[in-house]
Write a protein that holds these residues in place. Sequence first.
Motif, mmCIF file in Angstrom:
data_model
loop_
_atom_site.group_PDB
_atom_site.id
_atom_site.type_symbol
_atom_site.label_atom_id
_atom_site.label_comp_id
_atom_site.label_asym_id
_atom_site.label_seq_id
_atom_site.Cartn_x
_atom_site.Cartn_y
_atom_site.Cartn_z
ATOM 1 N N GLU A 87 -10.193 8.258 35.406
ATOM 2 C CA GLU A 87 -9.310 7.596 34.443
ATOM 3 C C GLU A 87 -9.325 8.285 33.085
ATOM 4 O O GLU A 87 -8.813 7.745 32.107
ATOM 5 C CB GLU A 87 -9.742 6.138 34.252
ATOM 6 N N THR A 88 -9.900 9.473 33.008
ATOM 7 C CA THR A 88 -10.012 10.166 31.736
ATOM 8 C C THR A 88 -8.632 10.467 31.172
ATOM 9 O O THR A 88 -7.824 11.144 31.799
ATOM 10 C CB THR A 88 -10.791 11.481 31.911
ATOM 11 N N ILE A 121 -7.045 19.154 22.405
ATOM 12 C CA ILE A 121 -7.160 17.914 23.162
ATOM 13 C C ILE A 121 -5.790 17.245 23.258
ATOM 14 O O ILE A 121 -5.151 16.978 22.238
ATOM 15 C CB ILE A 121 -8.174 16.954 22.515
ATOM 16 N N THR A 122 -5.350 17.002 24.470
ATOM 17 C CA THR A 122 -4.085 16.298 24.695
ATOM 18 C C THR A 122 -4.367 15.015 25.470
ATOM 19 O O THR A 122 -5.464 14.810 25.977
ATOM 20 C CB THR A 122 -3.099 17.172 25.491
ATOM 21 N N THR A 123 -3.381 14.154 25.574
ATOM 22 C CA THR A 123 -3.539 12.905 26.320
ATOM 23 C C THR A 123 -2.717 12.961 27.600
ATOM 24 O O THR A 123 -1.750 13.724 27.712
ATOM 25 C CB THR A 123 -3.091 11.687 25.494
ATOM 26 N N ARG A 124 -3.106 12.154 28.573
ATOM 27 C CA ARG A 124 -2.415 12.081 29.841
ATOM 28 C C ARG A 124 -2.502 10.656 30.371
ATOM 29 O O ARG A 124 -3.329 9.859 29.916
ATOM 30 C CB ARG A 124 -3.021 13.051 30.845
ATOM 31 N N ILE A 125 -1.686 10.352 31.355
ATOM 32 C CA ILE A 125 -1.711 9.027 31.971
ATOM 33 C C ILE A 125 -2.894 8.966 32.931
ATOM 34 O O ILE A 125 -3.012 9.809 33.825
ATOM 35 C CB ILE A 125 -0.410 8.745 32.730
ATOM 36 N N PRO A 126 -3.795 8.015 32.762
ATOM 37 C CA PRO A 126 -4.947 7.903 33.676
ATOM 38 C C PRO A 126 -4.493 7.774 35.136
ATOM 39 O O PRO A 126 -3.603 6.983 35.444
ATOM 40 C CB PRO A 126 -5.661 6.636 33.206
ATOM 41 N N GLN A 162 -20.552 8.767 31.579
ATOM 42 C CA GLN A 162 -20.088 10.010 30.989
ATOM 43 C C GLN A 162 -18.585 10.013 30.875
ATOM 44 O O GLN A 162 -18.009 10.486 29.896
ATOM 45 C CB GLN A 162 -20.557 11.188 31.853
ATOM 46 N N GLN A 163 -17.903 9.480 31.897
ATOM 47 C CA GLN A 163 -16.467 9.445 31.885
ATOM 48 C C GLN A 163 -15.942 8.557 30.760
ATOM 49 O O GLN A 163 -15.006 8.909 30.056
ATOM 50 C CB GLN A 163 -15.949 8.939 33.236
ATOM 51 N N LEU A 164 -16.569 7.414 30.558
ATOM 52 C CA LEU A 164 -16.138 6.501 29.510
ATOM 53 C C LEU A 164 -16.285 7.138 28.127
ATOM 54 O O LEU A 164 -15.489 6.908 27.223
ATOM 55 C CB LEU A 164 -16.951 5.202 29.586
ATOM 56 N N GLU A 165 -17.315 7.938 27.953
ATOM 57 C CA GLU A 165 -17.545 8.559 26.653
ATOM 58 C C GLU A 165 -16.479 9.581 26.328
ATOM 59 O O GLU A 165 -16.128 9.811 25.176
ATOM 60 C CB GLU A 165 -18.925 9.212 26.648
ATOM 61 N N VAL A 166 -15.910 10.224 27.365
ATOM 62 C CA VAL A 166 -14.896 11.248 27.142
ATOM 63 C C VAL A 166 -13.533 10.622 26.915
ATOM 64 O O VAL A 166 -12.738 11.074 26.094
ATOM 65 C CB VAL A 166 -14.850 12.223 28.339
ATOM 66 N N SER A 167 -13.231 9.541 27.688
ATOM 67 C CA SER A 167 -11.896 8.952 27.633
ATOM 68 C C SER A 167 -11.667 8.156 26.367
ATOM 69 O O SER A 167 -12.559 7.868 25.611
ATOM 70 C CB SER A 167 -11.672 8.086 28.862
#
Length: 431
Positions: free
Chosen positions: A73-74, A83-88, A426-431
Motif C-alpha cells: 500500500e506504499t 519522491i512521487t505519489t501513486r495510488i496504493p 517498515q511499510q507504514l513508515e515509508v507510506s
Amino acid sequence: MEYTDKKSDTKYIETNTVQIPDGKFPVVSLFSGAGGLDIGLEGAGFRTTVCVEFDTDCRETLRHNRPEWLLFETSAKVVSGKITTRIPGDIRDIEVKELLDLANLKKGEASLVVGGAPCQPFSNIGKKLGKEDEKNGDLFLEFVRMVKGVDPKAFIFENVAGITQQKHSEVIDYMVDNFKGLGYGISHTILNAANYGVPQRRERFFLIGIKGVEKPSFPIPTHFKDKNHYQKFMESIGRKPENKFEKWVSVKDAFDKIPKDHVLRNDYALMNISEKVINRMKYINQGENFKVVPQDLLPNCWKNGKHQGNDTFGRLVEGLPSVTIRTAAYNPSKGMYIHPNQNRGLSTTEMATLQSFPYDWEFKVKSRDKVTLVSGGKQIGNAVPPGLAEALGKSILTQLQPTKSKSVEKLDQRFALNSPQTHHQQQLEVS
C-alpha cells in the motif's frame, strides 16, 4: 497418478493422497480481491507473503482476516531521485523489486505467483471489449511482467470462461508464448467449481505454468452431478469407475450449515424487497423465473418480450449447487437469486457460503462497522471459490517437489528472523 481426457487433451492428477506441508511455500498474490484464491492455497499448504489489491474495501478484508499477509500500500515512490505519489495497490505503478523486498524474497524464491486480472473485459455479461477495454483490458500484461520479474516455480492465472472466445484468443496466445519463453510448461482449461465440492456451478478459466513440467495437470474432479456424470468422466480419462463417488454439494447442504445467528454479523446484509416484488415471488417455484408471473404483475420492461434472460428473477433449486454467484447476487432481478424457500433475495452470508468461504472469514468496508450490500456483493462475487482454489493448489503442489531443498530451508530461517509485523511496520513508515 495422472490421466488425460481423450476429448479435451486436458491432463488431470490425483491429489487425495497429498501430504499438506507446513506452509513454507511462499506465494506472491496479485489482484488478490477478498482473498478467495489465497485462502484455498493456504489450505493446500502454501503461504501468502504479499498481496497487491487496488480495492480499498478488499484490502480492509485482507488486513482484518490475515494481518500476516503483507499488503503493498506504499503511496510514495522514488522516480529519478524525486519522491512521487501513486495510488496504493495499483499494480501498474509497482516495481517487481519493491514487491519482492516487502515479501522478503529474492528472485526465483517464490513458489507461486497467482492472480486474476479484473474479468469484466472478457465476461459474457457486458461489452466484452477484452484487451481493448481502456480501464482494465491490459492488466494481464502486468501479470506477465510480475511473473517475469519474480521468477516463481509456478503460477496461476485465473479469469472468466469468456476469455476463451475466439475474439480474445490473442490474449491467451500472448501469455502462453511469453511464459513458454521463460521455461514454463503451460496448460489451460475451464474448471467447474461444483466438481470440487463448491455448492455453485461456476466455470472459470485457469492458465497454469510450472517449471520443469512439460504439460501441467489439473486436479481430478472430486464431486459429480450423478452416477452418469461420474462414469462418463472416468471413461473419458481411461479410468475404470468405482462403486462410490461424491455428489455435488447442494444449496440446501450449504445453507443447513449456516449458524442461525448469522444475521448478527457485521458483514450480514440483505436487500430490502417491496411488497409488490414479494407478491411476484410467490408465483415462482424452484427453477422457474419471472416468465411464470402473471403479466399484470410484471414491470413493462419484462412484458415486451425483449428481455430473454433464462434466469432473471429466478428461484434457486435447493437440491443442486447454485448458479454462478455474481457481484449483485443479492438482487433477485439480476439472476436466479431468489431464496429457494423464502420470498427474498440472498444475504451476503449466503452468497459467501455458496462461494465456499469459511464462515469465520469476515468481509470489511473501509471506515464502517457494517458491510454494505454493494461492497459485500462485489467482494464475494468477484472471488475465486476457496474450495476450487484449494483443489488446484494441491494439484500444483503435487507437481512441485514437496521435499525441502537447502535453499528452502534457508528461506524458512529468513522468515523466522524477519516477521511480517516487522515488514508491515517498515511499510507504514515509508507510506
